[in-house]
Scaffold this active site. Structure first.
Site, PDB file in Angstrom:
ATOM      1  N   ARG A 180       2.838   2.440   3.249  1.00  0.00           N
ATOM      2  CA  ARG A 180       1.940   3.565   3.549  1.00  0.00           C
ATOM      3  C   ARG A 180       2.337   4.228   4.852  1.00  0.00           C
ATOM      4  O   ARG A 180       2.676   3.546   5.829  1.00  0.00           O
ATOM      5  CB  ARG A 180       0.495   3.056   3.719  1.00  0.00           C
ATOM      6  CG  ARG A 180      -0.265   2.988   2.423  1.00  0.00           C
ATOM      7  CD  ARG A 180      -1.768   2.951   2.627  1.00  0.00           C
ATOM      8  NE  ARG A 180      -2.210   2.064   3.673  1.00  0.00           N
ATOM      9  CZ  ARG A 180      -3.431   2.122   4.221  1.00  0.00           C
ATOM     10  NH1 ARG A 180      -4.288   3.043   3.810  1.00  0.00           N
ATOM     11  NH2 ARG A 180      -3.794   1.283   5.151  1.00  0.00           N
ATOM     12  N   SER A 199       4.042  -6.729   8.247  1.00  0.00           N
ATOM     13  CA  SER A 199       3.271  -7.943   7.902  1.00  0.00           C
ATOM     14  C   SER A 199       4.144  -9.133   7.566  1.00  0.00           C
ATOM     15  O   SER A 199       3.995  -9.755   6.509  1.00  0.00           O
ATOM     16  CB  SER A 199       2.353  -7.630   6.724  1.00  0.00           C
ATOM     17  OG  SER A 199       1.627  -6.463   6.997  1.00  0.00           O
ATOM     18  N   ASP A 246      -0.278  -7.176  10.085  1.00  0.00           N
ATOM     19  CA  ASP A 246      -1.439  -6.622   9.359  1.00  0.00           C
ATOM     20  C   ASP A 246      -2.734  -7.352   9.713  1.00  0.00           C
ATOM     21  O   ASP A 246      -3.819  -6.771   9.734  1.00  0.00           O
ATOM     22  CB  ASP A 246      -1.214  -6.649   7.843  1.00  0.00           C
ATOM     23  CG  ASP A 246      -0.856  -8.032   7.313  1.00  0.00           C
ATOM     24  OD1 ASP A 246      -0.542  -8.924   8.125  1.00  0.00           O
ATOM     25  OD2 ASP A 246      -0.874  -8.219   6.079  1.00  0.00           O
TER      26      ASP A 246
END
Length: 911
Positions: free
Chosen positions: A539, A602, A656
């Protein structure tokens, strides 16, 4: 020739006249299609009443649960004893059920009389007699040295709370033994059997004869899910969804319901169709006011109904020239076998004359025709009434399955159905007319009730043995409180080891400093770009933060990361990321803008500052080469340079989990922990600087990314790892690594379930022992299926549909087991996460020297969000293991992307 025609005309005219005469006299016994549909609807209402807890006590149709939960699947085998008590004779059988690839049943049996003084005498004498007969049978058949399971067919209404127990509600037919009503007939029989010291018999099942009929037929035809008896008495049973049975705990699967439909109408529901003859017969019966439906249908009463009608017609001068015999006045002189004989196709009239003469009457030709038609009307009404109630059951089955069209089989037994020449044909025709959307096969039960009792016992034996094996597997996933405390203590040790310089290199929980030193205070403002890489989707976000009002607006675009990029070279991966950024800036009209950027990455990184992160190792299916041991921020900067289109200020690289904590911390200043329970599993928290030996300085706090997925990689939790965990680990991209994550995260739970299902299928406990190609496919059982299957709102039918999508042709019982397996795996995952979290909150409490800690955990991840029970079990575990900590859980909205922007904003503010 003319004389013959004249004679034929006379006979036809005579027949028509007699039929009309009888039709007028028995007008009320003729039931129209509308009336039958109405009776069908009334019976459906009665079924509902019987199934509901509130209305069952007053319902006339008792809908008794039988605790028979499964029909034969063909894998039953062994030797079983069977007793059949309920008719004029008592029968004992030995039934040999063998599998050998084909369904095969061999039976040896003996009949014993049931003398009147036994069935109407003392209850204890009745059961002693039954036990004596069984002993005699076993001696005769040389079985006394064997221990055999036994099924008892007991053809009277009983209330059961389990398969091997039944409290007699009331005697029916001619039985009247004293002191048996309201007692458990199984324990009465067991007590009688105990008197024979050399006998070793295990009573596994108490079965109604109707249930036994269904089970016998189901052994031959798996579509059979209804049993009907039309004999001395009448009754029906069928397989009902557990979710509709209020009287029994549990919603899973199905159970056979013994309707006891003979009592339909005892509450007055059939008064409009009962005739004066029905009322007279009832008054003269052993149980006036009871079993009114049965008294209009069954073999015990049809002959008597015919006698009462003939007597009334004779008295009215409509038969026998008004003459009556003493036999015609005598109750029970006309039996149902006589009715059947009189209705035979060719010899019926001759039989009628013979029977009437035996009754001391002198019938004319016209009398014989009229009497034959009386029999037809009485037996036709019986078939019609049975058809209406059966149609109601079939409609219920169809609606339970949510089908437009039902294919099913009805197992049939009983002397009326078997010996009456016209009865089956009439019944079948009316049923098909009443339920045109049901394709019904009628299957005659061979030696129904006794073979059926053995089948129920065989199924009970099979289910019992299978249950033990399944429970043994599920027990591996049931963690005791001691085991969870052990996990909590070991996690605490690993956290401490990861923080200390000396033990850090060997620690499995890496406790990586993130250089995030502060939480948002509400003064942050500006426009920030955020990247979020942690799975197959990437994203890019534009985040606008306005100060004071804690207002954040976000615009984002999602890009796919193809497998060949995930597992290609590092350069290809970062070039792909920069291409996505370029597309987003173009899309937002920000092509030349200079923006501070936060990168949510992440994967485990070792950081030397907030804008530096060296990748320790890939997880979650990523395998891009030349990245491990490299600074991912530098790799991103290099890729931006290669593109040479825009300039971005990379302020922070963020995990994350940290992003989740920061997002929630923006809403709740008490939030000091971030938890991700999704594709992967991880945790971060604000640690006191004085405890972090890897970073200079003792003042304040810093966020630590625990990377707890590697907990147990040193073997410290091997005692709770199962063979299935080991299989999943060995087949993964990183064997021996991330063991805790492989027991707790969404990427692996479905695969653990798949391994268990394969094992259970190999042992013949699932899917009829057939492992489908789909089930052999790694990754086919996604974690989202666990969430769907475990949903409380999902009926078993929908579970079966999910399994069918996976190419797994499951029975109802299979679906229950699959649901249990999913539940065991996800429950353990939630408990293990809870134990790890309890270690951290207890550490925070002790570090701050508090008697009681109030703290908030920010949570993200599909497993936590979408699974119906995961969050509740996790929270309950934390509460149990850290009772001095008051932990609040808040869900992170747009966690990692928004979090990266907030960290970037906080870093800018602190700069």
């Amino acid at each position: 020739m003319f004389a013959v025609h004249l004679m034929a005309f006379y006979f036809t005219k005579l027949k028509e006249d007699q039929i009309k005469k009888v039709d007028r006299f028995l007008y009320h016994m003729r039931l129209s299609d509308e009336t039958l549909l109405d009776i069908m609807a009334r019976f459906q209402v009665e079924m509902e009443k019987g199934l509901a807890k509130d209305t069952n006590p007053t319902a006339s149709v008792k809908m008794l649960p039988t605790f028979v939960r499964a029909i034969p699947d063909g894998s039953e085998n062994g030797e079983f004893l069977s007793l059949d008590l309920g008719g004029s004779k008592f029968r004992v059988l030995k039934v040999q059920v063998s599998e050998e690839g084909k369904r095969n049943v061999q039976m040896e049996s003996l009949f014993y009389p049931t003398p009147n003084e036994i069935i109407t005498g003392n209850g204890s004498e009745l059961f002693d007699y039954v036990a004596d007969c069984l002993v005699d049978f076993m001696k005769t058949k040389e079985l006394k040295h064997k221990k055999l399971p036994l099924g008892l067919t007991f053809s009277f209404p009983c209330r059961q709370t389990k398969l091997e127990e039944g409290v007699l509600l009331s005697w029916t037919k001619k039985f009247k033994a004293r002191g048996v009503q309201d007692t458990d007939v199984v324990s009465r029989l067991a007590k009688a059997l105990k008197k024979h010291k050399d006998l070793d018999v295990d009573i596994l099942a108490l079965v109604n004869d109707t249930v036994a009929t269904m089970m016998t037929c189901a052994y031959d035809d798996p579509y059979c899910e209804v049993g009907v008896i039309i004999g001395t008495g009448t009754n029906a049973c069928y397989m009902e969804d557990m979710s509709n049975i209020d009287l029994v705990e549990g919603d899973e699967g199905r159970m056979c319901i013994n309707t006891e439909w003979g009592a339909f109408g005892d509450d007055g529901a059939l008064e409009d169709i009962r005739t004066e003859f029905d009322r007279e017969l009832d008054l003269g019966s052993l149980n006036p006011g009871k079993q009114l439906f049965e008294k209009m249908i069954s073999g015990l009463y049809l002959g008597e109904l015919v006698r009462l009608i003939l007597l009334k017609m004779a008295k009215a001068g409509l038969l026998f020239g008004g003459e009556k015999s003493s036999a015609l006045h005598t109750k029970g002189k006309i039996e149902t076998r006589h009715v059947a004989a009189m209705e035979k196709y060719k010899e019926g009239l001759a039989n009628t004359r013979e029977i009437l003469v035996d009754l001391g009457l002198e019938p004319s030709e016209a009398d014989c025709i009229a009497v034959q038609h009386v029999c037809t009307i009485v037996s036709f009404r019986s078939a019609n009434l049975c058809a209406a109630a059966l149609a109601a059951i079939l409609t219920r089955l169809r609606m339970n399955k949510k089908l437009d069209r039902l294919r099913t089989t009805v197992g049939m037994d009983g002397t009326v159905y078997k010996i009456h020449p016209q009865y089956p044909k009439r019944l079948h025709k009316v049923v098909r007319k009443l339920v045109p959307n049901c394709d019904v096969r009628f299957l005659l039960s061979e030696s129904g009730s006794t073979k059926g009792a053995a089948m129920v016992t065989a199924v009970a034996s099979r289910v019992q043995a299978q249950r033990k094996q399944i429970d043994k597997v599920l027990a591996l996933f049931q963690l005791t409180r001691e085991q969870l405390v052990g996990v909590q203590d070991k996690m605490r040790t690993e956290l401490e080891n990861g923080l200390k310089r000396k033990t850090h290199p060997m620690a499995t929980v890496k406790m990586l400093p993130t250089y995030v030193r502060g939480m948002p205070d509400g003064t942050e403002k500006g426009k920030f770009l955020a990247l979020d890489l942690g799975g197959t989707n990437f994203r890019v976000l534009l985040v606008k933060i306005r100060s004071g009002r804690r207002s954040v607006r976000m615009y984002n675009k999602i890009f796919a990361i193809p497998l060949e990029i995930m597992q290609g070279t590092g350069e290809e991966l970062f070039d792909h990321i920069v291409q996505c950024i370029a597309d987003f800036l173009d899309y937002m009209g920000l092509k030349g803008a200079q923006l501070p950027l936060g990168f949510t990455f992440s994967f485990p990184c070792r950081q030397a500052s907030i804008d530096k992160g060296t990748l320790i190792g890939w997880t979650k299916g990523f395998k891009a080469t030349d990245c491990e041991g490299e600074d991912v921020v530098d790799m991103l900067r290099e890729a931006i340079k290669r593109r040479n289109e825009f300039d971005l200020d990379i302020v922070a690289v963020v995990n994350d989990t940290v992003g989740t904590m920061m997002t929630c911390g923006y809403e709740d200043p008490n939030c000091e922990i971030g938890l991700i329970a999704g594709t992967g599993s991880n945790m971060c928290y604000m640690e006191e600087m004085r405890n972090i030996e890897l970073v200079e300085g003792d003042e304040g706090k810093m966020c630590i990314n625990t990377e707890w997925g590697g907990f147990g990689d040193n073997g410290c939790i091997d005692d709770i790892r199962t063979q299935y965990d080991k299989e999943v680990d060995e087949g993964s991209l990183n064997p021996g690594k991330q063991r805790y994550e492989k027991m707790t995260s969404g990427m692996y739970l479905g695969e653990i379930v798949r391994q268990i299902l394969i094992d259970l299928t190999k042992h013949g406990l699932l899917f009829r022992g057939q492992i489908s190609e789909r089930l052999r496919t790694r990754g086919i059982f996604e974690t989202k299926f666990l969430s769907q299957i475990e949903s409380d709102r999902l009926a078993l039918l929908q579970v079966r549909r999910i399994l069918q999508q996976l190419g797994l042709d499951s029975t109802c019982e299979d679906s229950i087991v699959v649901k249990e397996v999913c539940g065991a795996v996800s429950r353990r995952a939630a408990q293990l996460c809870g134990a790890g979290l309890a270690a951290i909150v207890e550490k925070r409490r002790e570090d701050q020297g508090l008697e009681h800690l109030r703290i908030t955990v920010g949570v993200d991840g599909t497993l936590y969000k979408l699974h119906p029970h995961f969050s509740r079990i996790l929270q309950e575990t934390v509460k149990e293991l850290a009772p001095k900590c008051d932990v609040t859980f808040i869900l992170s909205e747009d966690g990692s992307g928004k979090g990266a922007a907030l960290i970037t904003a906080v870093a800018k503010r602190l700069q």
